[in-house]
Design a protein around this motif. Structure first.
Motif, mmCIF file in Angstrom:
data_model
loop_
_atom_site.group_PDB
_atom_site.id
_atom_site.type_symbol
_atom_site.label_atom_id
_atom_site.label_comp_id
_atom_site.label_asym_id
_atom_site.label_seq_id
_atom_site.Cartn_x
_atom_site.Cartn_y
_atom_site.Cartn_z
ATOM 1 N N ILE A 57 0.841 -1.039 -0.083
ATOM 2 C CA ILE A 57 0.025 0.200 -0.070
ATOM 3 C C ILE A 57 0.629 1.132 -0.080
ATOM 4 O O ILE A 57 0.550 2.268 -0.832
ATOM 5 N N VAL A 58 1.723 1.357 0.898
ATOM 6 C CA VAL A 58 2.549 2.466 0.975
ATOM 7 C C VAL A 58 3.620 2.579 -0.298
ATOM 8 O O VAL A 58 3.798 3.850 -0.746
ATOM 9 N N ASN A 59 4.081 1.623 -0.574
ATOM 10 C CA ASN A 59 4.771 1.600 -2.046
ATOM 11 C C ASN A 59 3.726 2.089 -3.119
ATOM 12 O O ASN A 59 4.495 3.054 -4.118
ATOM 13 N N GLY A 60 2.723 1.701 -2.986
ATOM 14 C CA GLY A 60 1.898 2.216 -4.397
ATOM 15 C C GLY A 60 1.666 3.593 -4.271
ATOM 16 O O GLY A 60 1.576 4.126 -5.169
ATOM 17 N N LEU A 120 17.573 0.608 1.864
ATOM 18 C CA LEU A 120 18.335 1.433 1.440
ATOM 19 C C LEU A 120 17.281 2.037 0.075
ATOM 20 O O LEU A 120 17.648 3.451 -0.008
ATOM 21 N N GLU A 121 16.491 1.410 -0.400
ATOM 22 C CA GLU A 121 15.744 2.140 -1.551
ATOM 23 C C GLU A 121 14.820 3.230 -0.778
ATOM 24 O O GLU A 121 14.734 4.335 -1.452
ATOM 25 N N ALA A 122 14.255 3.092 0.215
ATOM 26 C CA ALA A 122 13.436 4.189 0.910
ATOM 27 C C ALA A 122 14.383 5.424 1.016
ATOM 28 O O ALA A 122 14.023 6.412 1.075
ATOM 29 N N ALA A 146 7.600 8.097 1.693
ATOM 30 C CA ALA A 146 9.172 7.352 1.730
ATOM 31 C C ALA A 146 9.585 7.142 2.933
ATOM 32 O O ALA A 146 10.117 6.276 3.211
ATOM 33 N N VAL A 147 9.470 7.999 3.872
ATOM 34 C CA VAL A 147 9.823 7.839 5.310
ATOM 35 C C VAL A 147 9.141 6.857 6.117
ATOM 36 O O VAL A 147 9.656 5.982 6.710
#
Length: 410
Positions: A235-238, A296-298, A397-398
């Motif tokens: 959900i957050v990534n979307g 790391l991506e975030a 992103a956080v």
């Protein structure tokens, strides 16, 4: 014998992409289904490269959309993604590969419709949804099929290899757009028809692969408490991803007037960078784990969001557009990290039958939020400017970083 196999594997790792491709052709009979799947990756890469390069310009040039209008378009475009868990559940009796064939046929029809049968905005939306249905069907299935053709210890490497082939083909798609629009008078209609052809070829290749029949009753829907973190990550990534997909290219198009050939060049750079990052990410998943990769991506995404937001305030226009284009390149180069979420659910799955329905559930959860975010993002852009859209993305992103740090695999 084991030592010889290990030596062969080490030699394979040192080969260039071209040398590895020739090697695969010469030894096609070995691991045939996975190699056919790599060809599918080549076809979908070309089609996807063409579509991603021209679609936003197509909307801007043909239908003259505003930023808020562009945000609204995402609702019908992402609706098939929300429904994908139901679609895959209904079709589950067919097996993953046959369902993937249906997805590629839908994608082909959708691209053809955009090219030939979209004289009005309303008709364009219909064909866009058909295309979206096809690509969203294939989205969770591609990871599941790739892992079914792999062993647990090389999930990341094998998915990385598929991604690398897909990416090289995407470069070809970008090249078709750049050369075609710049020198051959290529039109949106022709570009969409070329993409339609490659999606159809992908469907044909998939029919040549063996589809394993599910043992007993096929699991259609899976919602387990154990997978809660995966659902929330989806959900957050979307939400964050959809802001980038919708508004990052729109900034470059409507604020800095970038055209399709320029986007093709950016796409080429993205692909060249991603050839390296996809291999690195695939190996990092196997060596360092999903928690490290996603965290790391975030962190990188937080920096990118701040770059989108403040580049124009700090630097002159010529430098600001370079910084925003660089953010666009890095962001798109990180799309491969998605496979870390797939390998995470594969490793924690209660049973192998849980994987595909759980991935499809994650895709649906991803798109529930992704479907609405662009609408509110468009309103925010219209009222306060695009800077605040990407500040919201930075906050998301956080959250992604905090959640990624909670990943644990027994």
């Amino acid at each position: 014998m084991e030592q010889k196999t290990e030596n062969n594997n080490n030699q394979q790792k040192t080969k260039s992409f071209a040398e590895n491709f020739i090697y695969e052709l010469k030894n096609f009979h070995i691991d045939k289904d996975f190699k056919l799947f790599l060809i599918v990756g080549l076809c979908t890469g070309i089609a996807g490269g063409i579509n991603s390069t021209v679609f936003n310009n197509f909307l801007s040039d043909v239908y003259n959309l505003s930023a808020s209008g562009r945000g609204i378009v995402e609702f019908p475009r992402e609706l098939p993604g929300v429904l994908i868990v139901i679609v895959l559940g209904i079709l589950s009796f067919l097996g993953d590969i046959r369902i993937a064939v249906i997805g590629m046929v839908c994608a082909s029809l959708g691209m053809m419709g955009l090219g030939i049968f979209s004289p009005t905005f309303a008709s364009m939306l219909v064909w866009m949804m058909v295309l979206s249905l096809g690509t969203h069907i294939f989205m969770p299935l591609s990871a599941g099929i790739g892992m079914n053709l792999s062993q647990k210890e090389n999930y990341g490497a094998r998915l990385g290899k598929f991604s690398a082939y897909n990416l090289v083909a995407t470069i070809i798609g970008y090249g078709i757009v750049w050369f075609g629009f710049k020198y051959l008078g290529l039109t949106y209609k022709t570009a969409f028809l070329i993409a339609s052809f490659f999606y159809l070829v992908a469907a044909g290749i998939l029919t040549m692969m063996k589809d394993k029949k599910p043992k007993g009753k096929k699991v259609r829907f899976v919602f387990r408490k154990k997978y809660t973190l995966y659902y929330i990550l989806s959900i957050v990534n979307g939400a964050r991803k959809q802001i980038f997909l919708t508004f990052a290219p729109w900034v470059l198009i409507n604020v800095y007037n970038l055209d399709p050939p320029t986007f093709a060049i950016l796409g080429l750079i993205i692909s060249l960078v991603s050839i390296l990052t996809r291999t690195i990410v695939g190996n990092a998943i196997d060596i360092k784990g999903e928690r490290f990769v996603l965290s790391l991506e975030a962190i990188v995404l937080i920096i990118i969001c701040l770059g989108y937001s403040f580049a124009a305030d700090i630097f002159p226009v010529t430098i600001a557009v370079i910084i925003i284009a660089a953010c666009y390149i890095i962001d798109n180069s990180l799309s491969v990290v998605e496979m870390a979420r797939s390998t995470y659910i594969k490793k924690i799955a209660v049973s192998p039958e849980d994987v595909t329905p759980t991935l499809s559930a994650g895709t649906s959860f991803d798109h529930i939020i992704a479907m609405s975010i662009p609408f509110f993002g468009g309103l925010l852009w219209a009222s306060m400017g695009y800077k605040y859209v990407f500040l919201v993305a930075a906050f998301i992103a956080v959250l992604n970083l905090i959640l990624s740090l909670k990943i644990k695999i027994d």
